[in-house]
Scaffold this motif. Structure first.
Motif, PDB file in Angstrom:
ATOM      1  N   PRO A 147       0.834  -1.203   0.000  1.00 27.67           N
ATOM      2  CA  PRO A 147       0.000   0.000   0.000  1.00 27.67           C
ATOM      3  C   PRO A 147       0.863   1.245   0.000  1.00 27.67           C
ATOM      4  O   PRO A 147       1.887   1.296   0.666  1.00 27.67           O
ATOM      5  CB  PRO A 147      -0.797  -0.137   1.296  1.00 27.67           C
ATOM      6  N   VAL A 148       0.431   2.196  -0.766  1.00 27.12           N
ATOM      7  CA  VAL A 148       1.179   3.457  -0.811  1.00 27.12           C
ATOM      8  C   VAL A 148       0.288   4.626  -0.459  1.00 27.12           C
ATOM      9  O   VAL A 148       0.645   5.756  -0.694  1.00 27.12           O
ATOM     10  CB  VAL A 148       1.806   3.682  -2.199  1.00 27.12           C
ATOM     11  N   GLY A 149      -0.868   4.345   0.071  1.00 24.20           N
ATOM     12  CA  GLY A 149      -1.728   5.439   0.471  1.00 24.20           C
ATOM     13  C   GLY A 149      -3.046   5.394  -0.261  1.00 24.20           C
ATOM     14  O   GLY A 149      -3.514   4.334  -0.665  1.00 24.20           O
ATOM     15  N   GLU A 150      -3.624   6.533  -0.403  1.00 22.57           N
ATOM     16  CA  GLU A 150      -4.910   6.634  -1.050  1.00 22.57           C
ATOM     17  C   GLU A 150      -4.874   7.759  -2.055  1.00 22.57           C
ATOM     18  O   GLU A 150      -4.164   8.740  -1.880  1.00 22.57           O
ATOM     19  CB  GLU A 150      -6.015   6.901  -0.026  1.00 22.57           C
ATOM     20  N   SER A 244       0.187  12.028   3.637  1.00 21.45           N
ATOM     21  CA  SER A 244      -0.012  11.817   5.061  1.00 21.45           C
ATOM     22  C   SER A 244      -0.729  10.505   5.317  1.00 21.45           C
ATOM     23  O   SER A 244      -0.382   9.753   6.243  1.00 21.45           O
ATOM     24  CB  SER A 244      -0.808  12.989   5.641  1.00 21.45           C
ATOM     25  N   CYS A 245      -1.685  10.224   4.470  1.00 22.96           N
ATOM     26  CA  CYS A 245      -2.428   8.980   4.625  1.00 22.96           C
ATOM     27  C   CYS A 245      -1.533   7.779   4.354  1.00 22.96           C
ATOM     28  O   CYS A 245      -1.575   6.778   5.065  1.00 22.96           O
ATOM     29  CB  CYS A 245      -3.623   8.994   3.678  1.00 22.96           C
ATOM     30  N   ARG A 246      -0.759   7.922   3.315  1.00 29.00           N
ATOM     31  CA  ARG A 246       0.171   6.834   3.006  1.00 29.00           C
ATOM     32  C   ARG A 246       1.133   6.606   4.168  1.00 29.00           C
ATOM     33  O   ARG A 246       1.410   5.477   4.570  1.00 29.00           O
ATOM     34  CB  ARG A 246       0.966   7.171   1.756  1.00 29.00           C
ATOM     35  N   HIS A 247       1.597   7.719   4.704  1.00 30.23           N
ATOM     36  CA  HIS A 247       2.525   7.644   5.820  1.00 30.23           C
ATOM     37  C   HIS A 247       1.867   6.967   7.012  1.00 30.23           C
ATOM     38  O   HIS A 247       2.464   6.104   7.673  1.00 30.23           O
ATOM     39  CB  HIS A 247       2.984   9.060   6.179  1.00 30.23           C
ATOM     40  N   ALA A 248       0.646   7.357   7.270  1.00 23.48           N
ATOM     41  CA  ALA A 248      -0.067   6.770   8.404  1.00 23.48           C
ATOM     42  C   ALA A 248      -0.350   5.296   8.180  1.00 23.48           C
ATOM     43  O   ALA A 248      -0.387   4.499   9.122  1.00 23.48           O
ATOM     44  CB  ALA A 248      -1.371   7.528   8.638  1.00 23.48           C
ATOM     45  N   THR A 249      -0.539   4.947   6.921  1.00 22.82           N
ATOM     46  CA  THR A 249      -0.786   3.546   6.610  1.00 22.82           C
ATOM     47  C   THR A 249       0.462   2.701   6.859  1.00 22.82           C
ATOM     48  O   THR A 249       0.387   1.595   7.385  1.00 22.82           O
ATOM     49  CB  THR A 249      -1.216   3.412   5.150  1.00 22.82           C
TER      50      THR A 249
END
Length: 560
Positions: A147-150, A244-249
DNA sequence: CTTCCTTTGAAGCGC
DNA sequence: GCGCTTCAAAGGAAG
């Protein structure tokens, strides 16, 4: 750090060697040995989407080779015919020379909506991911993606990029950063919107100023940033949100406080030389307090309807900003946090309780709405529909409706029950989108209808959703999903009751108009397919749900 | 070799 | 909640 040459723009970039981020510069291309396993699956905001090719039965020698290690259990049934897919029906992967696509791979964005409609069942042999009830990434392919985010709500995956060979030149690094990288626990902050803009603008400003001094460059870029409009900035805020989402993922337990004070400890000694520099910062901070924060502003969208400033929090979008949200082809149908479901959703699935139909309702009533110029369809219902007639007339008589290669028309059509006028209308609407958009010079009318109804087509809510909150979710149905769906299943998706939620007025109006258009069709190669053998054939609304039918369902039935 | 400079935005920290 | 600080990027300059 890995030096990567973007296959899209040829720009050379530095990337952390352990990861290649999702971005347009992530265009490493699909690895050659993976190309046979993916197929183009449409676009999402101009970003090509790819999905896995479902493997064919091994007995057919004409079919593509099996998956690398052990064939996955998913079958390759054509939802149209019920037969196994022939690889000739699949769009060929672009030649390797066309490695200019950003590699955005998602296994949910392209899942036809009907696959969500009967969770837990195994219609036509389609096996679903046991946890998410969707056709998941084949088990033996998971090792190749991460996964790389959204991207606008759609979970995005990319191929795992192998570690760079040791002989690749390492860019200049500071010792402290080297130590940080040696310390694998150090995880950097995701870039904010300005940092993304800065990164993009730095080479340009560097060339313009003919200097490499970052301090001067940053000052110029900062000035340009402040001169950008909110819409222009919104692009970067979106990117930052994705990052940020990718990072949080990838680092669910990480927070910025882990880096706080670790990089360096310096005492800010604001001297007179820096006082002038802090002045605009104070102004900016003051402006920040006075203005709506960028994250709360209307993101730029070609199809957004501007009525009033958003009163709801950003993460609870109303239909007012749905056209922007349309970029979410298909939301996650399951919010469980697993390896296949990113832990965060930037724009969570829109629950019915948050649906605000005021905007679309105003469309139906032709109430005055402040519009962006790119949204002619929603500017005035009647005029817009007339414009759509002009857009559709040549389309309806075009040869594309007679092309047997089109997945929506041609021989397959006659093999399928096509009783629903709504489906016919929508299949017309969505028929051969590639052909349409190739020939479409003006992005208005037809396309706007698509964008307007796309995000708000109702589908049957998922059981897990119902058990949790009893709020149906609205699954946008992309034209590309439609291409892969059988009429009856699509119909399920379109008209299945959704907890008594009213169908979107925009959709209703569109369907109504499409019906009137179809009624005026002269008999012809396409029109003959509109004559069902039985008026109810293919109209597969569950009788058991009759009592819980959205109001507009009866309206749709009256369209017969 | 390390830190500063310079920008904005996000987030942490202390009061 | 407010104000301040730190850190994201970048590379030359300064200590």
């Amino acid at each position: 750090m890995l030096i990567v040459q973007c296959s899209w723009c040829q720009e050379r970039m530095k990337k952390p060697d352990h990861l290649v981020y999702k971005s347009k510069h992530n265009a490493l291309g699909i690895p050659d040995n993976m190309r046979q396993y993916v197929r183009p699956a449409g676009e999402l905001h101009d970003v090509p989407l790819w999905d896995f090719v479902t493997p064919p039965p091994p007995s057919n020698p004409q079919l593509p080779p099996p998956f690398p290690t052990g064939a996955p259990t998913q079958s390759a049934l054509d939802p149209w015919t019920g037969r196994f897919l022939s690889h000739t029906l699949l769009e060929p992967a672009p030649p390797v020379s066309q490695q200019l696509v950003p590699l955005i791979l998602t296994n949910t964005a392209t899942v036809p909506a009907h696959l969500y409609s009967q969770p837990g069942t195994d219609r036509q042999g389609q096996l679903r991911h046991p946890e998410h009830n969707v056709v998941g990434i084949p088990d033996n392919m998971r090792q190749y993606v991460h996964p790389v985010g959204e991207l606008h709500d759609v979970p995005v995956r990319d191929f795992v990029v192998p570690a760079p060979p040791s002989n690749i030149s390492t860019p200049k690094k500071r010792k402290c950063e080297a130590r940080q990288y040696e310390d694998r626990l150090y995880i950097k902050k995701p870039p904010n919107a300005f940092m993304l803009y800065l990164k993009e603008q730095r080479p340009k400003v560097m060339a313009e100023l003919n200097t490499t001094g970052s301090a001067a460059i940053n000052a110029v870029v900062g000035k340009r940033w402040r001169s950008l409009s909110k819409d222009q900035q919104a692009k970067y805020f979106d990117q930052a949100e994705t990052e940020s989402c990718r990072h949080a993922t990838e680092h669910p337990d990480w927070s910025t406080k882990e880096n706080y004070g670790k990089k360096r400890k310096r005492t800010r000694n604001r001297t007179s030389s820096t006082a002038s520099a802090s002045e605009p910062k104070q102004e900016a901070q003051q402006a920040k307090r006075l203005c709506v924060t960028p994250a709360q502003t209307q993101p730029s969208s070609s199809y957004s309807v501007v009525k009033e400033p958003l009163k709801q929090p950003q993460r609870q979008p109303t239909v007012t900003n749905l056209p922007h949200q349309q970029s979410a082809c298909v939301q996650l149908q399951n919010t469980q946090t697993t390896a296949d479901a990113p832990v965060c959703q930037v724009n969570p699935v829109l629950p019915a309780s948050h649906m605000d139909f005021s905007a679309s309702a105003s469309l139906a009533s032709s109430a005055p709405v402040q519009l962006q110029k790119e949204a002619p369809f929603v500017s005035d219902t009647n005029e817009a529909l007339l414009s759509v007639v002009e857009q559709l007339d040549p389309l309806l008589t075009s040869e594309q409706f007679q092309q047997p290669s089109s997945p929506l028309i041609g021989p397959q059509l006659s093999q399928t029950s096509l009783a629903s006028p709504v489906y016919c209308a929508l299949s017309t609407l969505y028929a051969s989108p590639d052909t349409f958009f190739k020939n479409q010079k003006e992005p208005i009318g037809f396309a706007d209808i698509q964008h307007d109804i796309w995000p708000i087509l109702p589908v049957t809510p998922q059981p897990d959703t119902l058990s949790c909150s009893n709020t149906p979710k609205y699954s946008p149905i992309s034209p590309f999903s439609l291409e892969n769906s059988s009429p009856s299943k699509l119909l399920d998706s379109f008209v299945a009751p959704t907890e008594c939620q009213p169908m979107s007025p925009v959709f209703s109006e569109t369907a109504k108009y499409m019906m009137s258009l179809l009624n005026d069709l002269e008999p012809g190669p396409f029109a003959q397919h509109l004559q069902p053998s039985s008026p109810q054939a293919g109209w597969s609304s569950p009788e058991s749900d009759q009592s819980c039918r959205p109001p507009n369902h009866s309206f749709l039935q009256t369209l017969y």
